[in-house]
Motif scaffolding. Structure first.
Motif, PDB file in Angstrom:
ATOM      1  N   GLY B  39     -17.658  30.612  64.902  1.00  0.00           N
ATOM      2  CA  GLY B  39     -16.259  30.323  65.183  1.00  0.00           C
ATOM      3  C   GLY B  39     -16.075  29.243  66.217  1.00  0.00           C
ATOM      4  O   GLY B  39     -16.784  28.239  66.212  1.00  0.00           O
ATOM      5  N   GLY B  40     -15.112  29.462  67.134  1.00  0.00           N
ATOM      6  CA  GLY B  40     -14.742  28.448  68.116  1.00  0.00           C
ATOM      7  C   GLY B  40     -15.906  27.954  68.961  1.00  0.00           C
ATOM      8  O   GLY B  40     -16.055  26.758  69.192  1.00  0.00           O
ATOM      9  N   LEU B  41     -16.733  28.891  69.428  1.00  0.00           N
ATOM     10  CA  LEU B  41     -17.901  28.530  70.238  1.00  0.00           C
ATOM     11  C   LEU B  41     -19.092  28.169  69.359  1.00  0.00           C
ATOM     12  O   LEU B  41     -19.815  27.203  69.618  1.00  0.00           O
ATOM     13  N   GLY B  42     -19.304  28.970  68.325  1.00  0.00           N
ATOM     14  CA  GLY B  42     -20.467  28.781  67.462  1.00  0.00           C
ATOM     15  C   GLY B  42     -20.431  27.472  66.692  1.00  0.00           C
ATOM     16  O   GLY B  42     -21.478  26.865  66.434  1.00  0.00           O
ATOM     17  N   GLN B  73     -12.289  25.711  64.803  1.00  0.00           N
ATOM     18  CA  GLN B  73     -13.647  25.956  64.312  1.00  0.00           C
ATOM     19  C   GLN B  73     -14.108  24.771  63.462  1.00  0.00           C
ATOM     20  O   GLN B  73     -14.119  24.825  62.240  1.00  0.00           O
ATOM     21  N   GLY B 127     -21.538  33.609  70.500  1.00  0.00           N
ATOM     22  CA  GLY B 127     -20.287  32.944  70.144  1.00  0.00           C
ATOM     23  C   GLY B 127     -19.310  33.959  69.580  1.00  0.00           C
ATOM     24  O   GLY B 127     -18.510  33.629  68.709  1.00  0.00           O
ATOM     25  N   THR B 128     -19.380  35.187  70.066  1.00  0.00           N
ATOM     26  CA  THR B 128     -18.529  36.256  69.534  1.00  0.00           C
ATOM     27  C   THR B 128     -17.189  36.285  70.267  1.00  0.00           C
ATOM     28  O   THR B 128     -16.997  35.627  71.280  1.00  0.00           O
ATOM     29  N   ALA B 151     -20.772  33.298  76.638  1.00  0.00           N
ATOM     30  CA  ALA B 151     -19.557  32.530  76.935  1.00  0.00           C
ATOM     31  C   ALA B 151     -18.327  33.289  76.493  1.00  0.00           C
ATOM     32  O   ALA B 151     -18.398  34.177  75.633  1.00  0.00           O
ATOM     33  N   GLY B 152     -17.213  32.955  77.106  1.00  0.00           N
ATOM     34  CA  GLY B 152     -15.922  33.506  76.713  1.00  0.00           C
ATOM     35  C   GLY B 152     -14.861  32.438  76.910  1.00  0.00           C
ATOM     36  O   GLY B 152     -14.986  31.590  77.802  1.00  0.00           O
ATOM     37  N   ILE B 153     -13.860  32.460  76.031  1.00  0.00           N
ATOM     38  CA  ILE B 153     -12.764  31.493  76.157  1.00  0.00           C
ATOM     39  C   ILE B 153     -11.444  32.207  75.903  1.00  0.00           C
ATOM     40  O   ILE B 153     -11.387  33.175  75.125  1.00  0.00           O
TER      41      ILE B 153
END
Ligand SMILES: [Zn+2]
Lengths: 68, 268
Positions: B39-42, B73, B127-128, B151-153
């Motif tokens: 997703g966004g991080l992955g 994404q 990246g969850t 990580a977290g966003i």
């Protein structure tokens, strides 16, 4: 007394507790914030009685659960 | 292993760096990285690691591409809507770099499969988008002695840290247990600016690359926070917590386990 909170040094009242600082700084999720003083974690159960001292360096760490 | 002319050209900007060189690029080609969450991080992490020539990239995600994913994404495109995210991610990675191997896992990562999943990789990228998964990855990596990037966003903010086995503090040292379901807002509820995944996910890829080539300082014992509205990065020193339930001196967690998922997040 001067304390450095999340990188900025400001004047705070003498005898301020961690719980009071959390309130003063309007921490968004006060029940779930992690606090360190001078690079040591503080147990959340002690926030109400733990007092801050001149020159302390306080950091708040927040949950961030997003990622996808 | 000798580099082909094509490889020499493809990786020339890496190999000219004294920190990478022939040796570092060879290490990248021989490395294996697992990305949990496409997703966004992955997405940016996967694209940069594929481009860098990481030899084997594993990507795990149970979901299909949704239109609401495309705001951030960047590994998925509009024609991918409805396709399995891992398939779409694999296609994008292979299009950038056909010589890498991609392993796809179209599954939720849970206590019963995470140990086996991480075992074959050198570095793991979290990246969850939920706390049960983040604590599970932490515990499994600590117990399995695997380095990983957490990580977290959310909204205009992001943060990350790197765990190195036997060295730094773990995620659970910082946050001893997940907040109760729905106590802390998620991206779905609170929103997230699309480029945040790009910033933080790329930093996760950067940590993986540095770990693989053995250069620089990793975010081990540090939490890097980013506030996009104030345009401020801060590096917070993280001590170890001796009472940590998984990496402390008397651990009580001896096997990975699943936390209950927030009701609103069960379907990803
Ligand atoms: Zn720990």
């Amino acid at each position: 007394m001067n304390i450095t909170v999340t990188g900025s040094t400001k004047e705070y009242p003498q005898g301020l507790t961690v719980a009071q600082l959390i309130q003063l700084e309007k921490v968004a999720t006060p029940e779930y914030v992690t606090v360190s003083i001078n690079d040591e974690f503080i147990l959340s159960a002690t926030f109400a009685e733990k007092t801050l001292n001149e020159g302390d360096h306080v950091e708040f760490m927040y949950f961030m659960g997003g990622g996808r | 292993m000798a580099f082909s002319n094509e490889q020499l050209e493809r990786y020339s900007r890496h190999m000219i760096l004294k920190e990478v060189g022939v040796k570092g690029q060879k290490r990248l080609l021989e490395s294996k990285v697992l990305i949990i969450g496409a997703g966004g991080l992955g997405a940016p992490a996967a694209l940069y690691l594929a481009a860098a020539g990481v030899g084997v990239i594993g990507i795990a995600d149970a979901d299909d591409v949704d239109l609401s994913n495309l705001q951030r994404q960047v590994i998925h495109t509009t024609p991918d809507v409805g396709k399995a995210k891992v398939r779409s991610a694999e296609e994008s990675m292979k299009a950038i770099n056909p010589e890498i191997t991609v392993h796809t896992y179209r599954t939720y990562v849970l206590a019963n499969n995470i140990g086996q999943l991480i075992a074959e990789y050198d570095f793991i990228i979290d990246g969850t988008d939920n706390f049960p998964a983040k604590f599970l990855i932490n515990d499994a990596c600590v117990l399995g002695k695997k380095p990983f990037s957490h990580a977290g966003i959310i909204r205009f903010q992001g943060q990350l840290m790197t765990y190195l086995p036997g060295q730094g503090p773990c995620y659970r040292c910082v946050f001893s247990s997940p907040p109760p379901p729905d106590a802390v807002p998620t991206c779905r509820q609170a929103g997230v600016i699309g480029a945040m995944g790009g910033v933080i996910g790329s930093l996760q890829a950067m940590e993986a690359v540095k770990y693989i080539i053995g250069q620089g300082e990793l975010l081990c014992g540090s939490l890097l926070t980013y506030d996009a509205l104030n345009m401020e990065f801060r590096k917070i020193k993280l001590p170890r917590r001796d009472s940590c339930a998984v990496c402390g001196s008397q651990p009580t967690i001896i096997a990975p386990f699943d936390y209950e998922q927030a009701a609103c997040e069960v379907k990803g």
